[in-house]
Design a protein around this motif. Structure first.
Motif, mmCIF file in Angstrom:
data_model
loop_
_atom_site.group_PDB
_atom_site.id
_atom_site.type_symbol
_atom_site.label_atom_id
_atom_site.label_comp_id
_atom_site.label_asym_id
_atom_site.label_seq_id
_atom_site.Cartn_x
_atom_site.Cartn_y
_atom_site.Cartn_z
ATOM 1 N N ALA A 120 0.854 -1.180 0.000
ATOM 2 C CA ALA A 120 0.000 0.000 0.000
ATOM 3 C C ALA A 120 0.890 1.230 0.000
ATOM 4 C CB ALA A 120 -0.917 0.006 1.213
ATOM 5 N N LEU A 121 0.421 2.273 -0.648
ATOM 6 C CA LEU A 121 1.116 3.563 -0.666
ATOM 7 C C LEU A 121 0.223 4.574 0.028
ATOM 8 C CD1 LEU A 121 2.253 3.509 -4.396
ATOM 9 C CD2 LEU A 121 3.745 3.262 -2.410
ATOM 10 N N ASP A 122 0.759 5.235 1.052
ATOM 11 C CA ASP A 122 -0.040 6.254 1.728
ATOM 12 C C ASP A 122 0.053 7.575 0.967
ATOM 13 O OD1 ASP A 122 2.359 7.461 2.460
ATOM 14 O OD2 ASP A 122 2.222 6.873 4.567
ATOM 15 N N VAL A 142 -3.363 0.557 -3.464
ATOM 16 C CA VAL A 142 -3.118 -0.784 -2.935
ATOM 17 C C VAL A 142 -2.797 -1.672 -4.123
ATOM 18 C CG1 VAL A 142 -4.106 -2.741 -1.694
ATOM 19 C CG2 VAL A 142 -4.710 -0.408 -1.016
ATOM 20 N N LEU A 143 -1.671 -2.369 -4.049
ATOM 21 C CA LEU A 143 -1.211 -3.219 -5.141
ATOM 22 C C LEU A 143 -0.956 -4.613 -4.593
ATOM 23 C CD1 LEU A 143 0.378 -0.240 -5.215
ATOM 24 C CD2 LEU A 143 0.992 -1.101 -7.456
ATOM 25 N N ASP A 165 4.661 5.177 -12.315
ATOM 26 C CA ASP A 165 5.412 4.021 -12.807
ATOM 27 C C ASP A 165 6.535 3.663 -11.840
ATOM 28 O OD1 ASP A 165 3.827 3.756 -15.041
ATOM 29 O OD2 ASP A 165 5.190 4.874 -16.347
ATOM 30 N N ALA A 166 7.204 4.682 -11.324
ATOM 31 C CA ALA A 166 8.300 4.449 -10.381
ATOM 32 C C ALA A 166 7.788 3.784 -9.100
ATOM 33 C CB ALA A 166 9.009 5.758 -10.051
ATOM 34 N N GLU A 167 6.618 4.219 -8.625
ATOM 35 C CA GLU A 167 6.045 3.613 -7.419
ATOM 36 C C GLU A 167 5.621 2.168 -7.678
ATOM 37 O OE1 GLU A 167 4.204 7.408 -4.990
ATOM 38 O OE2 GLU A 167 3.092 6.645 -6.746
ATOM 39 N N LEU A 168 5.113 1.890 -8.878
ATOM 40 C CA LEU A 168 4.762 0.522 -9.241
ATOM 41 C C LEU A 168 5.998 -0.364 -9.188
ATOM 42 C CD1 LEU A 168 2.884 -1.708 -10.387
ATOM 43 C CD2 LEU A 168 3.436 -0.825 -12.661
#
Length: 197
Positions: A120-122, A142-143, A165-168
């Motif tokens: 998850a990314l906040d 949420v991935l 894309d970078a966060e993925l």
């Protein structure tokens, strides 16, 4: 006439006390697994981990089909039954892990094991592995990834929310690193089980 092999699994989201803190949101919660506990004489597993029903079912089915060596047993139906007892977050990842352990317990031939990891990314872009239900609700994205045990290749991914894309790529790398811990848990759990026999 078709032969039928069943793999049943009960899933519980772990809640309550933990023996060690989760750290900075980049650690997995503790795992627990019980096998052969259900009322069937075939493969069964209960997997505890700190997860639109049809969509989830489809994702789990496709992940299982990607690794099961179905050509070795033509005209055989494999049924995996997952029963959600509680949802403490990362439910899809927990379901994937329970499905894999149930298939292993039933002796279903697979080209590789697989596991699920949720990230998850906040709102600040902080990555959390194995988020709780509350963290998932508050997260910007949420991935969930399914990875194989041989090459840590991506078998499935599903995402919700906004991310770059970078966060993925960051989440995928974190999931691949975390998968090593899940696969180690699988090995240790199976070694404990079969060393007793």
């Amino acid at each position: 006439m078709e032969g039928v092999m069943r793999s049943d699994a009960k899933i519980c989201g772990e809640s309550g006390t933990e023996s060690s803190p989760r750290g900075l949101g980049c650690s997995l919660r503790h795992f627990a697994c019980e096998q052969n506990l259900l009322s069937r004489p075939d493969g069964s597993a209960s997997f505890l981990q700190g997860v639109a029903e049809k969509s989830r079912e489809w994702l789990i089915r496709n992940t299982c089909e990607a690794v099961v060596l179905g050509t070795l047993h033509p005209r055989t139906s494999i049924t995996v039954v997952l029963q959600v007892i509680s949802d403490a977050g990362s439910l899809l990842a927990c379901c994937l892990n329970a499905a894999c352990m149930a298939l292993v317990d039933a002796g279903v031939p697979m080209r590789a094991l697989f596991c699920g990891v949720t990230c998850a990314l906040d709102s600040d872009g902080t990555l959390m592995l194995d988020p709780t239900a509350k963290q998932e609700k508050e997260a910007r994205a949420v991935l969930t990834f399914a990875l194989d045990s041989v090459e840590r290749k991506l078998l499935m991914s599903t995402t919700k929310g906004l991310y770059s894309d970078a966060e993925l790529q960051q989440c995928l790398a974190a999931a691949q690193a975390a998968s090593q811990h899940v696969f180690r848990f699988y090995r240790e759990s199976l070694q404990r089980r079969y060393s007793k026999s």
